[in-house]
Design a protein around this motif. Structure first.
Motif, PDB file in Angstrom:
ATOM      1  N   ALA A 101      -6.139   5.520  -0.196  1.00 21.92           N
ATOM      2  CA  ALA A 101      -5.616   6.804   0.295  1.00 21.92           C
ATOM      3  C   ALA A 101      -6.435   7.945  -0.304  1.00 21.92           C
ATOM      4  CB  ALA A 101      -4.136   6.940  -0.054  1.00 21.92           C
ATOM      5  N   TRP A 127      -8.744  10.613   1.669  1.00 21.41           N
ATOM      6  CA  TRP A 127      -8.400  12.030   1.462  1.00 21.41           C
ATOM      7  C   TRP A 127      -9.632  12.835   1.053  1.00 21.41           C
ATOM      8  CZ3 TRP A 127      -5.994  16.007   2.670  1.00 21.41           C
ATOM      9  CH2 TRP A 127      -5.709  17.062   1.794  1.00 21.41           C
ATOM     10  N   THR A 134      -0.628   2.780   3.547  1.00 23.40           N
ATOM     11  CA  THR A 134      -1.760   3.647   3.206  1.00 23.40           C
ATOM     12  C   THR A 134      -1.660   4.990   3.933  1.00 23.40           C
ATOM     13  OG1 THR A 134      -3.099   1.663   2.921  1.00 23.40           O
ATOM     14  CG2 THR A 134      -4.302   3.744   3.136  1.00 23.40           C
ATOM     15  N   GLN A 169       0.869   7.189   2.237  1.00 21.58           N
ATOM     16  CA  GLN A 169       0.349   7.764   0.977  1.00 21.58           C
ATOM     17  C   GLN A 169      -0.643   8.884   1.248  1.00 21.58           C
ATOM     18  OE1 GLN A 169      -0.355   6.350  -2.554  1.00 21.58           O
ATOM     19  NE2 GLN A 169       1.137   4.691  -2.569  1.00 21.58           N
ATOM     20  N   LEU A 170      -1.462   8.669   2.260  1.00 25.91           N
ATOM     21  CA  LEU A 170      -2.478   9.654   2.613  1.00 25.91           C
ATOM     22  C   LEU A 170      -1.825  10.967   3.050  1.00 25.91           C
ATOM     23  CD1 LEU A 170      -5.454  10.272   3.249  1.00 25.91           C
ATOM     24  CD2 LEU A 170      -5.184   9.036   5.408  1.00 25.91           C
TER      25      LEU A 170
END
Ligand code: ADP
Length: 207
Positions: free
Chosen positions: A184, A188, A21, A24-25
């Protein structure tokens, strides 16, 4: 001085998907900006990686087959790291322990959860760690303790105790593959909102 970007602690039992995660973030944060206000650079700070690279290990727990980290050394080192760049923030601190960190380090604590025990069992025994690509291959007491910790929500309780204010701790499900991206994206969006709200405050816009 207040931070420009929020710091997030991403926590949960080993195997819930913290590293995947976080990666991806950070990728999301690198995507071309639509406006300067939405530019929030995030940096992944993997505590496992730091502890290994800096050899912050105190001892080895034979029963749990795990290295025991020297918390004082680790905290001093991380404190220096996050103070870098005038403490502008934007750190995604990823570790299965959260309650040793000072409350002021984090603007949000995200606890990832895998409440499907069968899925979680498969992950701990068969999956590869996102950090190193190694097979996790937990067994025996280590496997049982981690499964129990996830069933009882031990890390969520620890997080809520350490960050008691409303909204500081968020629990996100990480059972199915698509939830990695959803989580994610949720984090965000939260970061972008935080920057908008805090920029307003420091300009005096909100009084
Ligand atoms: P952690 O950093 O919390 O120990 P990882 O990010 O290393 O966990 O993930 C462990 C494994 O589980 C990886 O193989 C990853 O691809 C997988 N995984 C993590 N989250 C999910 C999810 N929501 N759905 C499916 N697989 C996942």
């Amino acid at each position: 001085m207040p931070r420009r970007y929020p710091n997030i602690i991403l926590t949960g039992t080993p195997g819930v998907g913290k590293t995947t995660t976080a990666q991806q973030l950070v990728e999301l944060s690198k995507a071309p900006e639509t406006s300067p206000a939405s530019h929030v650079p995030l940096k992944h700070l993997s505590i496992n990686k730091i502890a290994k690279e800096q050899n912050f290990y105190d001892s080895y727990d034979e029963e749990l087959e795990t290295n025991v980290v020297d918390e004082d050394k680790l905290l001093d080192h991380v404190e220096e790291l996050i103070a870098d760049g005038d403490g502008e923030g934007g750190w995604v601190i990823d570790w299965h322990v959260c309650d040793i960190f000072p409350e002021r380090w984090a603007d949000l604590v995200v606890v990832l959860r895998c409440e499907d025990t069968q899925v979680f069992y498969e992950r701990l025994t068969s999956d590869n760690k996102a950090e190193t690509g190694e097979k996790r291959g937990y067994e025996g007491k280590k496997l049982q303790e981690n499964i129990d910790a996830e069933i009882f929500g031990v890390i969520l309780d620890e997080a809520k105790e350490a960050w008691p204010n409303e909204g500081q701790v968020v629990e996100l499900p990480s059972v199915q593959a698509e939830q990695i991206e959803e989580n994610a994206e949720w984090i965000w969006a939260w970061c972008q909102q935080w920057v908008q709200d805090n920029a307003g405050r420091s300009n005096g816009v909100n009084g």
